[in-house]
Design an enzyme around this catalytic site. Structure first.
Site, short mmCIF file in Angstrom:
data_model
loop_
_atom_site.label_atom_id
_atom_site.label_comp_id
_atom_site.label_asym_id
_atom_site.label_seq_id
_atom_site.Cartn_x
_atom_site.Cartn_y
_atom_site.Cartn_z
N LYS A 196 5.99 -1.21 7.86
CA LYS A 196 5.04 -0.10 7.78
C LYS A 196 5.81 1.18 8.05
O LYS A 196 6.28 1.41 9.16
CB LYS A 196 3.91 -0.30 8.79
CG LYS A 196 2.83 0.77 8.74
CD LYS A 196 1.62 0.38 9.57
CE LYS A 196 0.57 1.47 9.57
NZ LYS A 196 -0.63 1.09 10.32
N ASP A 203 -9.63 3.05 15.47
CA ASP A 203 -9.96 3.15 14.04
C ASP A 203 -10.55 1.82 13.55
O ASP A 203 -10.02 1.17 12.65
CB ASP A 203 -8.68 3.49 13.25
CG ASP A 203 -8.96 3.87 11.80
OD1 ASP A 203 -10.11 4.18 11.47
OD2 ASP A 203 -7.99 3.85 11.00
N LYS A 239 0.84 -1.19 0.00
CA LYS A 239 0.00 0.00 0.00
C LYS A 239 0.88 1.24 0.00
O LYS A 239 1.84 1.33 0.76
CB LYS A 239 -0.89 0.00 1.25
CG LYS A 239 -1.87 1.14 1.25
CD LYS A 239 -2.74 1.22 2.47
CE LYS A 239 -3.42 2.58 2.49
NZ LYS A 239 -4.25 2.77 3.66
N GLY A 242 0.38 5.29 0.29
CA GLY A 242 -0.58 6.38 0.48
C GLY A 242 0.14 7.65 0.82
O GLY A 242 1.37 7.72 0.80
N1 LIG Z 1 0.33 -7.59 9.20
C1 LIG Z 1 -0.31 -7.58 8.04
N2 LIG Z 1 -0.43 -8.71 7.29
C2 LIG Z 1 -1.07 -8.68 6.10
N3 LIG Z 1 -1.63 -7.57 5.55
C3 LIG Z 1 -1.54 -6.41 6.24
C4 LIG Z 1 -0.90 -6.35 7.52
N4 LIG Z 1 -0.95 -5.09 7.97
C5 LIG Z 1 -1.61 -4.38 7.03
N5 LIG Z 1 -1.99 -5.16 5.99
C6 LIG Z 1 -2.71 -4.73 4.77
O1 LIG Z 1 -2.34 -3.39 4.46
C7 LIG Z 1 -3.47 -2.49 4.59
C8 LIG Z 1 -3.04 -1.18 5.24
O2 LIG Z 1 -2.48 -1.43 6.53
P1 LIG Z 1 -2.81 -0.51 7.80
O3 LIG Z 1 -4.28 -0.51 8.02
O4 LIG Z 1 -1.93 -0.93 8.92
O5 LIG Z 1 -2.30 0.88 7.25
P2 LIG Z 1 -3.02 2.28 7.03
O6 LIG Z 1 -4.50 2.15 7.03
O7 LIG Z 1 -2.35 2.93 5.89
O8 LIG Z 1 -2.52 2.90 8.36
P3 LIG Z 1 -2.81 4.25 9.12
O9 LIG Z 1 -4.32 4.39 9.13
O10 LIG Z 1 -2.21 3.99 10.48
O11 LIG Z 1 -2.11 5.31 8.33
C9 LIG Z 1 -4.49 -3.27 5.41
O12 LIG Z 1 -5.81 -2.86 5.15
C10 LIG Z 1 -4.21 -4.70 4.98
O13 LIG Z 1 -4.84 -4.97 3.74
MG LIG Z 2 -5.83 0.84 7.99
#
Ligand SMILES: Nc1ncnc2c1ncn2[C@@H]1O[C@H](COP(=O)(O)OP(=O)(O)OP(=O)(O)O)[C@@H](O)[C@H]1O
Ligand SMILES: [Mg+2]
Length: 224
Positions: A27, A132, A7, A9
């Protein structure tokens, strides 16, 4: 060397990497140029710490979450366990609706809601506030014919016994379900039904707080 990006962003990116030779998910949070540098560093560190702490707390309480392998506060990178076969609850709900006949889909969704409600109840009875709760922050990890539910994305989480915070957590989830899964309006009430059974002794207090938060939310929507 090419990296597999999961991802990308504005806030950061998630990609596959390794920690001490073991594959993991990294991350990374970006520096936000528009924020005051000191404040930005403070917020980023706070979110990384919150994420690592809550994952650990969940695991200790028997709730699945990624194991945090390493936290590098200087480069803003969290190294964590990667669930390579998992999909998000959002994807699963959409797949169930698309692939199953209506009756069967409803049955599968109700079973799924029961599992989710139980886990959120357990999380709150351990005083972990997610911050969240959305269907993108819940992973479904297939296990044989069954699946595990894994909570992720704890950057906005904290530890608090207050019923108010638990009520807000539920409200955030309700709003997320209404906006993402509007065709299945029954999801939240079914999650809540199981939540009541598991959230522990202050169940009633949390639910009245939730009603209060919801009423405040409505008022705000009306005023605009
Ligand atoms: N440990 C993991 N194993 C597999 N897939 C993951 C994992 N962590 C995150 N993902 C995938 O990546 C996506 C984004 O991760 P996450 O929700 O942690 O980040 P984010 O929404 O960008 O974070 P934030 O809101 O803190 O900025 C998740 O929706 C999921 O699809
Ligand atoms: Mg998220």
């Amino acid at each position: 060397m090419s990296v597999e990006i999961l991802k990308q962003g504005a806030e950061g990116r998630l990609y596959l990497g390794d920690f001490k030779g073991e594959p993991c998910l990294i991350k990374e949070r970006f520096v936000k140029k528009y924020r005051h540098p000191e404040l930005d560093t403070q917020i980023t560190r706070q979110r990384m710490k919150a994420e690592a702490k809550a994952s650990g707390r969940c695991l200790a309480a028997g709730i699945l979450a990624p194991k945090i392998l390493h936290s590098d506060l200087n480069t803003h990178k969290l190294y964590m366990e990667y669930f390579d076969k998992a999909k998000t609850a959002k994807q699963l709900i959409q797949e169930i609706v698309a692939s199953q006949a209506e009756e069967q889909a409803k049955k599968s969704l109700l079973e799924f809601c029961t599992r989710i409600g139980g886990i959120i109840g357990k999380m709150h009875s351990n005083h972990i506030i997610h911050g969240d709760l959305t269907t993108s922050n819940i992973l479904i990890d297939p296990k044989g014919g069954d699946y595990d539910i894994v909570l992720i994305d704890f950057g906005l989480s904290h530890y608090n016994q207050a019923t108010e915070d638990k009520g807000v957590d539920l409200y955030v989830l309700e709003r997320a379900l209404i906006s993402t899964h509007s065709e299945q309006p029954f999801l939240f009430e079914n999650i809540l039904a199981e939540y009541r059974r598991t959230c522990g002794k202050d169940e009633q207090a949390v639910l009245s707080k939730f009603e209060e938060v919801r009423a405040r939310g409505r008022k705000r929507t009306m005023i605009g």
